[in-house]
Design an enzyme around this catalytic site. Sequence first.
Site, PDB file in Angstrom:
ATOM      1  N   HIS A 170       0.858  -1.188   0.000  1.00 28.81           N
ATOM      2  CA  HIS A 170       0.000   0.000   0.000  1.00 28.81           C
ATOM      3  C   HIS A 170       0.889   1.232   0.000  1.00 28.81           C
ATOM      4  O   HIS A 170       1.920   1.253   0.683  1.00 28.81           O
ATOM      5  CB  HIS A 170      -0.886  -0.026   1.257  1.00 28.81           C
ATOM      6  CG  HIS A 170      -1.990   0.982   1.257  1.00 28.81           C
ATOM      7  ND1 HIS A 170      -2.872   1.125   0.216  1.00 28.81           N
ATOM      8  CD2 HIS A 170      -2.364   1.904   2.191  1.00 28.81           C
ATOM      9  CE1 HIS A 170      -3.749   2.085   0.505  1.00 28.81           C
ATOM     10  NE2 HIS A 170      -3.459   2.574   1.685  1.00 28.81           N
ATOM     11  N   ASP A 317     -29.604  19.454  14.601  1.00 28.14           N
ATOM     12  CA  ASP A 317     -30.473  18.922  13.550  1.00 28.14           C
ATOM     13  C   ASP A 317     -30.905  19.962  12.530  1.00 28.14           C
ATOM     14  O   ASP A 317     -31.658  19.653  11.609  1.00 28.14           O
ATOM     15  CB  ASP A 317     -31.757  18.342  14.177  1.00 28.14           C
ATOM     16  CG  ASP A 317     -31.473  17.556  15.418  1.00 28.14           C
ATOM     17  OD1 ASP A 317     -30.777  16.531  15.300  1.00 28.14           O
ATOM     18  OD2 ASP A 317     -31.889  17.980  16.515  1.00 28.14           O
TER      19      ASP A 317
END
Length: 386
Positions: A170, A317
């Site tokens: 990687h 929210d």
Amino acid sequence: MEILGSIDKEACSTWLEINLDNLRYNIRKLETLTQKPVMLVVKANSYGLGLVDISKAAEQAGVAWLGVARIEEALALRVAGVKCNILVLGYTPAKRTYDAILADIALTVYDREVGEAYCTEAKAAHGKIRIQVKTDTGMGRLGFFPSEVADFLRWAKAQRQLKVEALITHFACADDPQKPSTKAQIEEFNQLLKELEAEGLKPGLIHASNSSGTLNFPEARYDLTRCGISAFGIQPSPTTPIPDEFKPVIEWKTHLISVKTLPSGHGVSYGFSYYTKKQERIGVIAIGYADGFRRREGNYALVCGKKVPVVGNVCMDQCMVNLDTVPEAKIGDEVVLIGKQNGAAIKVEDLAQDWGTISYEVICGLADRIPRLFIDSSTTNGKASK
Ligand SMILES: Cc1ncc(COP(=O)(O)O)c(C=O)c1O
């Protein structure tokens, strides 16, 4: 997962539109560009887009492999009926070896102790475990040092309980092609492959490149590419663009749920970090920091095809927007946080830059509670989950 059956944006406070047609298109583009099969990386709930739906669409597109971070993700895919090859890229506790054997899942082995533990568990289960051996060519994370690989492979190949199917590595900095380290990692990996080949130890499958490696270093595509972010239509970093023809997969939308005119000098939201400078039209939209929208100054959204500023502190929210430039805006209007509206656009990459982070973190941070609505012309209506 509850299937609602058809897309109904009107029934949602906020929602993600995930375009599976575009995902399949991008996967095919990657295959054409590289002339190699793709392992689609679907870890972390497919980067927040939806593990099973994304994986099934990828399977339909013919991906060779799916890559996950954890065995739990791999098992969830099998339970959902996904049949293609699955590799766990991260750590798997040895106690999960039996599950992996039963579900035909390949595990990454990055250290001798881990390999031995899988072997012991597989013996107890009278089974054989598929493994992919990871070498650390410079990332400084998981993997055998290249000098340890031959020894381990010699041992592993002698174990009846282990099926060694790949050698992998990687890259640490493939998103910045100017940095010399990727070339150095590739050289180190190629040297190792040469030595293993000479000893007859080279596994049949070799892979190394994430999206950045795939796009910036064609010589490191080996037998397959391991792509996530590019298949989702997002560039891995500012220094690694994706080809122009790739299509966006994700849009994030909500509604205007209130529109009011506040007098000059009126405070807006918790803490009054913002006061109206004159009489201002203030809208409320139905998303907040609990959805993954950062609580910071300088955010914006698209309303009536225009960029409008978020004002005051973002609440859990909800948050407020100034609508003075869009007098036609009204309750119920669609608002875009990521995506296009008329001529305007906000990209994941824009949010990442504004928030001082990477695109990966932006999409992985999109809360679970936001319904994912899937656009999929291979089914009649598209569908929604959750
Ligand atoms: C080992 C490995 N390979 C491939 C990928 C896919 O990366 P990208 O989304 O940049 O294509 C990841 C993701 O972090 C990874 O950890």
